[in-house]
Motif scaffolding. Structure first.
Motif, short mmCIF file in Angstrom:
data_model
loop_
_atom_site.label_atom_id
_atom_site.label_comp_id
_atom_site.label_asym_id
_atom_site.label_seq_id
_atom_site.Cartn_x
_atom_site.Cartn_y
_atom_site.Cartn_z
N ASP A 73 -3.69 117.95 -166.22
CA ASP A 73 -2.25 117.72 -166.05
C ASP A 73 -1.78 116.74 -167.13
N GLU A 75 -1.07 113.73 -167.21
CA GLU A 75 -1.69 112.40 -167.27
C GLU A 75 -2.85 112.36 -168.28
N HIS A 148 -4.75 116.72 -156.01
CA HIS A 148 -3.64 116.89 -156.97
C HIS A 148 -2.63 117.81 -156.33
#
Lengths: 176, 176
Positions: A73, A75, A148
Motif C-alpha cells: 500500500d 505506506e 489492512h
C-alpha cells in the motif's frame, strides 16, 4: 495472512497497482518492483508480467518457475521505489529495506509480511519470454492480511510519480 | 487532439486505467471496455491486452490487426460500464452512448473525441491469441487532448466498483 479465494485475485490486480515480485533461488531471496502486469484469466487466475532480462530476478524466475506477487500500500511507497532503484546482484533487499519474509505454502519464494496481499505463482507459459520478456503465471495460492482494512495502492506514472487510490465509485454492472 | 511523443505512452497505461478499445471492420465501428492490458516495451511502445473470443471485438481485431486504445476519465464512468454491458453484435455503441468518432491517422479504427488520450495500435504478435486471447500491439501514433488538464482515471475492482485517481505523490527515483 488469511487465505483469499482464487476467484477474487483479479479484483486486486485488475486496478493496476505497483507490486513487488519475490523469488528464491538456491537459498538467495530477492525482490523487485513491477508495474507491467495484467490479468489473463479469472480462474484459475492467470497473470501476465514483464520481467526484463536486465532485471536480476529474470534468471531466478526463469530457472525456478516460481515467484510471489506481493501488493504494497501507499505506506510502503518509499521502499517500493528504493527496491526498484537497486539490484539483487549486490544487495539483500529484504535486509536493506527491512521487509519481513514469510514462508509461502506452494512456492520457495517468500511472502512479504508488510504487504496486504501475497499471491503465490508458478510460471505456466514462457513462449513470449525470449521475444518480449513476458511470463504467464498461475496464481496457486492467495493471501490477504485482514488487519489492512482499506489499503490504498499506488499506480506508477513514471520516474517515481505515483497516483494514490482515491474515492471509490460504484456503477451498476453485471460484469465481473 | 495533439500528438503525444510515443516515448510517453507508458506513463498513461502503466497506472492501469480502464480503457476503451475501438475497432473498424468493413465499415462497422465498435468499442469495448478493457481492463486487462499492460505495457511490454517503452519504445516503440508495445502493449499486451486480452480480448476474449467472447467479445464481439475479437474477430475484428484479429481480422484487421488494428485498433485504438482510448483512455476515458471518471466523467465517462457510466458510459464505460454501459459499453461493457452490451455487445457490438446488436448495438451501435457510438450512437447508443453518444461518443464522437474521429478519424485516426494510421488505422481505420476511430479515435474517441470524449477521451483525453487515444493510441493508434497495430497488432504485432498473435502467438498467444489461440491459447490466451492475448494480443501484442504496437502504438504507432498517440494523441492527447490538451483541454483535459488533469484527468482522473478509473481502475476496476470488479462488478462496476472503481477506484478513482486520488493524490499524486513524488518519490525521488531514477527509473522511468
Amino acid at each position: 495472512m488469511k487465505a483469499l479465494p482464487l476467484g477474487e485475485v483479479y479484483q486486486l490486480l485488475e486496478p493496476g497497482p505497483v507490486v513487488l515480485l519475490t523469488t528464491s533461488r538456491q537459498g538467495h531471496r530477492n525482490v523487485m518492483t513491477m508495474s507491467w502486469h495484467m490479468m489473463v484469466e479469472f480462474t484459475p487466475p492467470l497473470v501476465a508480467c514483464v520481467v526484463s532480462v536486465a532485471d536480476f530476478s529474470h534468471a531466478a524466475l526463469r530457472a525456478t518457475k516460481e515467484c510471489v506477487i506481493a501488493i504494497p500500500d501507499v505506506e510502503l511507497a518509499h521502499k517500493v521505489v528504493g527496491i526498484g532503484n537497486c539490484s539483487g546482484a549486490d544487495t539483500d533487499k529484504f535486509a536493506a529495506f527491512e521487509l519481513t519474509p514469510l514462508p509461502a505454502e506452494a512456492v520457495a519464494a517468500p511472502l512479504i509480511a508488510e504487504c496486504f496481499a501475497n499471491l503465490e505463482c508458478k510460471v505456466v507459459n514462457t513462449r513470449l519470454v525470449e521475444s518480449h520478456n513476458l511470463f504467464i503465471l498461475e496464481v496457486v495460492k492467495a493471501w490477504r492480511d485482514p488487519a489492512h482494512k482499506a489499503p490504498k495502492t499506488i499506480h506508477h506514472q513514471g520516474f517515481g510519480r505515483f497516483v494514490v487510490d482515491g474515492d471509490i465509485i460504484q456503477v451498476p454492472s453485471r460484469m465481473p
